[in-house]
Motif scaffolding. Structure first.
Motif, PDB file in Angstrom:
ATOM      1  N   VAL A 216       0.779  -0.947   0.009  1.00  0.00           N
ATOM      2  CA  VAL A 216       0.020  -0.067   0.112  1.00  0.00           C
ATOM      3  C   VAL A 216       1.106   1.289   0.027  1.00  0.00           C
ATOM      4  O   VAL A 216       0.659   2.031  -0.734  1.00  0.00           O
ATOM      5  CB  VAL A 216      -0.899   0.094   1.174  1.00  0.00           C
ATOM      6  CG1 VAL A 216      -1.662   1.403   1.343  1.00  0.00           C
ATOM      7  CG2 VAL A 216      -1.788  -1.157   1.063  1.00  0.00           C
TER       8      VAL A 216
ATOM      9  N   ARG B  22       2.545   1.659  -3.222  1.00  0.00           N
ATOM     10  CA  ARG B  22       1.319   2.150  -4.435  1.00  0.00           C
ATOM     11  C   ARG B  22       1.517   3.758  -4.371  1.00  0.00           C
ATOM     12  O   ARG B  22       1.565   4.257  -5.293  1.00  0.00           O
ATOM     13  CB  ARG B  22       0.112   1.666  -4.006  1.00  0.00           C
ATOM     14  CG  ARG B  22      -0.274   0.241  -4.596  1.00  0.00           C
ATOM     15  CD  ARG B  22      -1.637   0.031  -4.734  1.00  0.00           C
ATOM     16  NE  ARG B  22      -2.581   0.391  -3.840  1.00  0.00           N
ATOM     17  CZ  ARG B  22      -3.149  -0.428  -2.803  1.00  0.00           C
ATOM     18  NH1 ARG B  22      -2.965  -1.768  -3.131  1.00  0.00           N
ATOM     19  NH2 ARG B  22      -3.964   0.068  -1.845  1.00  0.00           N
ATOM     20  N   THR B  23       1.455   4.226  -3.023  1.00  0.00           N
ATOM     21  CA  THR B  23       1.211   5.746  -2.840  1.00  0.00           C
ATOM     22  C   THR B  23       2.578   6.494  -3.495  1.00  0.00           C
ATOM     23  O   THR B  23       2.386   7.397  -4.077  1.00  0.00           O
ATOM     24  CB  THR B  23       1.061   6.039  -1.306  1.00  0.00           C
ATOM     25  OG1 THR B  23      -0.119   5.131  -0.987  1.00  0.00           O
ATOM     26  CG2 THR B  23       0.789   7.597  -1.349  1.00  0.00           C
TER      27      THR B  23
ATOM     28  N   LYS C 215       2.499   6.491  -7.352  1.00  0.00           N
ATOM     29  CA  LYS C 215       1.369   7.478  -7.666  1.00  0.00           C
ATOM     30  C   LYS C 215       1.965   8.869  -7.706  1.00  0.00           C
ATOM     31  O   LYS C 215       1.881   9.557  -8.425  1.00  0.00           O
ATOM     32  CB  LYS C 215       0.163   7.219  -7.002  1.00  0.00           C
ATOM     33  CG  LYS C 215      -0.961   8.158  -7.367  1.00  0.00           C
ATOM     34  CD  LYS C 215      -2.012   7.427  -8.023  1.00  0.00           C
ATOM     35  CE  LYS C 215      -3.300   8.294  -8.365  1.00  0.00           C
ATOM     36  NZ  LYS C 215      -4.242   7.459  -9.016  1.00  0.00           N
TER      37      LYS C 215
ATOM     38  N   ILE D   9      -7.103  -3.715  -7.050  1.00  0.00           N
ATOM     39  CA  ILE D   9      -7.107  -2.697  -6.158  1.00  0.00           C
ATOM     40  C   ILE D   9      -5.958  -2.152  -6.722  1.00  0.00           C
ATOM     41  O   ILE D   9      -6.154  -0.675  -6.776  1.00  0.00           O
ATOM     42  CB  ILE D   9      -6.887  -3.118  -4.616  1.00  0.00           C
ATOM     43  CG1 ILE D   9      -8.334  -3.812  -4.211  1.00  0.00           C
ATOM     44  CG2 ILE D   9      -6.770  -1.842  -3.970  1.00  0.00           C
ATOM     45  CD1 ILE D   9      -9.254  -3.149  -4.277  1.00  0.00           C
ATOM     46  N   GLU D  10      -4.826  -2.409  -7.008  1.00  0.00           N
ATOM     47  CA  GLU D  10      -3.653  -1.810  -7.399  1.00  0.00           C
ATOM     48  C   GLU D  10      -4.033  -1.230  -8.672  1.00  0.00           C
ATOM     49  O   GLU D  10      -3.713  -0.041  -8.992  1.00  0.00           O
ATOM     50  CB  GLU D  10      -2.560  -2.711  -7.796  1.00  0.00           C
ATOM     51  CG  GLU D  10      -1.238  -2.328  -7.003  1.00  0.00           C
ATOM     52  CD  GLU D  10      -0.187  -3.565  -7.301  1.00  0.00           C
ATOM     53  OE1 GLU D  10       0.221  -3.686  -8.222  1.00  0.00           O
ATOM     54  OE2 GLU D  10       0.180  -4.192  -6.018  1.00  0.00           O
TER      55      GLU D  10
ATOM     56  N   MET E  20      -6.842  -0.049  -9.888  1.00  0.00           N
ATOM     57  CA  MET E  20      -7.797   1.050  -9.621  1.00  0.00           C
ATOM     58  C   MET E  20      -7.234   2.037  -9.014  1.00  0.00           C
ATOM     59  O   MET E  20      -7.395   3.380  -9.378  1.00  0.00           O
ATOM     60  CB  MET E  20      -9.077   0.490  -8.682  1.00  0.00           C
ATOM     61  CG  MET E  20     -10.073  -0.569  -9.392  1.00  0.00           C
ATOM     62  SD  MET E  20     -11.082  -0.113 -10.600  1.00  0.00           S
ATOM     63  CE  MET E  20     -12.237   1.211  -9.479  1.00  0.00           C
ATOM     64  N   THR E  21      -6.176   2.050  -8.161  1.00  0.00           N
ATOM     65  CA  THR E  21      -5.711   3.188  -7.470  1.00  0.00           C
ATOM     66  C   THR E  21      -4.606   3.899  -8.288  1.00  0.00           C
ATOM     67  O   THR E  21      -4.651   5.103  -8.144  1.00  0.00           O
ATOM     68  CB  THR E  21      -5.225   2.653  -5.768  1.00  0.00           C
ATOM     69  OG1 THR E  21      -4.401   1.686  -6.250  1.00  0.00           O
ATOM     70  CG2 THR E  21      -6.091   2.326  -5.008  1.00  0.00           C
ATOM     71  N   LEU E  22      -3.959   2.990  -9.006  1.00  0.00           N
ATOM     72  CA  LEU E  22      -2.644   3.616  -9.622  1.00  0.00           C
ATOM     73  C   LEU E  22      -3.057   4.237 -11.076  1.00  0.00           C
ATOM     74  O   LEU E  22      -2.424   5.289 -11.624  1.00  0.00           O
ATOM     75  CB  LEU E  22      -1.690   2.548  -9.919  1.00  0.00           C
ATOM     76  CG  LEU E  22      -0.882   2.402  -8.621  1.00  0.00           C
ATOM     77  CD1 LEU E  22       0.008   1.113  -8.963  1.00  0.00           C
ATOM     78  CD2 LEU E  22      -0.146   3.312  -8.171  1.00  0.00           C
TER      79      LEU E  22
ATOM     80  N   PRO F   8     -10.744   4.042 -14.504  1.00  0.00           N
ATOM     81  CA  PRO F   8     -11.320   3.216 -13.446  1.00  0.00           C
ATOM     82  C   PRO F   8     -12.709   3.339 -13.171  1.00  0.00           C
ATOM     83  O   PRO F   8     -13.379   2.345 -12.775  1.00  0.00           O
ATOM     84  CB  PRO F   8     -10.226   3.695 -12.171  1.00  0.00           C
ATOM     85  CG  PRO F   8      -9.026   4.382 -12.861  1.00  0.00           C
ATOM     86  CD  PRO F   8      -9.405   4.905 -13.937  1.00  0.00           C
ATOM     87  N   GLN F   9     -13.181   4.592 -13.097  1.00  0.00           N
ATOM     88  CA  GLN F   9     -14.387   4.799 -13.017  1.00  0.00           C
ATOM     89  C   GLN F   9     -15.423   4.045 -14.010  1.00  0.00           C
ATOM     90  O   GLN F   9     -16.459   3.602 -13.708  1.00  0.00           O
ATOM     91  CB  GLN F   9     -14.843   6.325 -12.922  1.00  0.00           C
ATOM     92  CG  GLN F   9     -16.221   6.604 -11.881  1.00  0.00           C
ATOM     93  CD  GLN F   9     -15.733   6.162 -10.530  1.00  0.00           C
ATOM     94  OE1 GLN F   9     -14.663   6.565  -9.859  1.00  0.00           O
ATOM     95  NE2 GLN F   9     -16.509   5.557  -9.818  1.00  0.00           N
TER      96      GLN F   9
ATOM     97  N   TYR G  35     -15.434   0.569 -13.433  1.00  0.00           N
ATOM     98  CA  TYR G  35     -16.167  -0.066 -12.114  1.00  0.00           C
ATOM     99  C   TYR G  35     -17.533   0.107 -12.250  1.00  0.00           C
ATOM    100  O   TYR G  35     -18.187  -0.802 -11.728  1.00  0.00           O
ATOM    101  CB  TYR G  35     -15.637   0.860 -11.067  1.00  0.00           C
ATOM    102  CG  TYR G  35     -16.129   0.131  -9.553  1.00  0.00           C
ATOM    103  CD1 TYR G  35     -15.373  -0.820  -8.932  1.00  0.00           C
ATOM    104  CD2 TYR G  35     -17.105   0.865  -9.080  1.00  0.00           C
ATOM    105  CE1 TYR G  35     -15.902  -1.243  -7.725  1.00  0.00           C
ATOM    106  CE2 TYR G  35     -17.559   0.437  -7.631  1.00  0.00           C
ATOM    107  CZ  TYR G  35     -17.066  -0.530  -7.045  1.00  0.00           C
ATOM    108  OH  TYR G  35     -17.479  -1.144  -5.989  1.00  0.00           O
TER     109      TYR G  35
END
Length: 369
Positions: A170, A173-174, A177, A195-196, A198-200, A218-219, A222
């Motif tokens: 986690v 990942r931040t 980004k 999850i990776e 979607m977040t990156l 990502p939106q 989803y």
């Protein structure tokens, strides 16, 4: 034409085609994530961009230059591997500048690039250490630094966080980004972790069976999945998918499901999909966060459907509580507030945000629009 163009690309091993006509245009500064289960073709595609795998048909171009058959060293790309691939007998600084040295970059330029990247990644104090003296997270930073000093056109990441523990994953990942936002680099990143993805990412290519199932933000991926695979693969917990029967009256439409008591319930849809007919068998999909209680329901929703149903299981998750009930004989997960008052074995009023409902054809598994 994009900064990186993957145009109608296929890959075959003998008579077996493992990648089927992949078309993706990646813009400069974009963060594209290739996501999918093991064996879906995502790493093969990344290796083809890198030049580590040949292309059976189609073209890959970088900045307008077709790179089919161009040696990896001549493509101006940098790759970060899952295994870090650091030389154990070299210091961190030597590992990071080795590629520059091999390309004949003068020492003064190498030293400046090393100092700049080490400061950016906050690893100045590690430059004289050997890889064996570093933690997993530190090795990953060094592997990223080795790529950054090159200043390539495209960065390729092949599951770079999979060897790290959950918390460090986690954190990294931040960091990745932040780096992307600061540098505006063009990145293609492979992972099996949705999850990776979607977040990156700025865009995601969801892959399965050698096909790109859907390409979008990502939106979009989803909220607006194109098929059952994308709907079920993206999201944790995954989308609830329940057998239902369509009810169509004039311009209105709904889906009939069976409650835990065996009684039929018609859940109204906010609009009628053009491809929907009365009595049609469908798969009704809804995300767990769109199934909740009255207090947690979205006040801005156009259509909220209410249904009293038996609660089977409660799973506290800290900020959320995951509640299992059944519709049409299948378990359905609801995502509720931590203070929810529902209890296992009790009947409870569920509120479904039907604005978020999606329908699929159970035969083709494609979206009904």
């Amino acid at each position: 034409m994009g900064f990186l163009d993957i145009d109608n690309v296929t890959k075959s091993y003998g008579a077996v085609e493992v990648l089927h006509r992949v078309d993706i245009a990646v813009e400069e500064g974009e963060f594209l994530v290739l996501v999918g289960p093991s064996g879906c073709g995502k790493s093969t595609l990344l290796n083809m961009i890198a030049g580590l795998e040949g292309i059976t048909s189609g073209e890959i171009s970088i900045k307008g230059r077709v790179v089919n058959g161009v040696h990896p060293s001549k493509r101006n790309i940098a790759m970060v591997f899952q295994s870090y691939a650091l030389y154990p007998n070299m210091t961190v600084g030597q590992n990071m500048t080795f590629g520059l040295e091999m390309h004949g970059v003068p020492k003064a330029e190498r030293d400046k690039a090393l100092a700049d990247v080490a400061k950016l990644l906050q690893i100045e104090q590690l430059l004289d250490r050997k890889p064996g003296q570093l933690s997993g997270g530190q090795r990953q930073r060094v592997a990223m630094g080795r790529a950054l000093v090159r200043d390539p056109d495209v960065f390729l990441f092949d599951e770079p966080l999979s060897n790290l523990d959950a918390k460090l994953r986690v954190d990294m990942r931040t960091e990745i980004k932040k780096l992307h936002q600061k540098l505006g680099t063009t990145i293609v990143y492979v992972t099996h972790d949705q999850i990776e993805a979607m977040t990156l990412s700025t865009r995601i290519a969801v892959m399965n069976g050698g096909y790109v199932q859907q390409l979008g933000t990502p939106q979009q991926i989803y909220d607006d999945p194109e098929n059952v695979f994308v709907a079920s693969f993206m999201g944790s917990p995954s989308m609830n998918l329940v057998k239902a029967v369509a009810h169509v009256t004039g311009n209105g439409a709904g889906v009939e499901v069976t409650g835990s008591d065996g009684a039929p319930h018609v859940l109204p849809l906010p609009s009628r999909p053009a491809g929907l007919t009365d009595g049609q068998q469908v798969l009704f999909g809804i995300r767990p966060e769109a199934v909740t209680d009255g207090e947690g329901a979205d006040r801005n929703a156009q259509v909220l459907a209410r249904l009293v149903n038996r609660i089977e299981v409660i799973e506290p998750g800290g900020a959320d509580t995951f509640v299992t009930t059944t519709l049409s004989g299948k378990d359905v997960i609801a995502r509720m507030r931590s203070q929810t008052t529902c209890r296992p074995g009790e009947d409870f009023e569920l509120v479904l945000n039907m604005d978020k409902a999606v329908l699929f054809d159970p035969e083709t598994e494609q979206r009904i629009r």
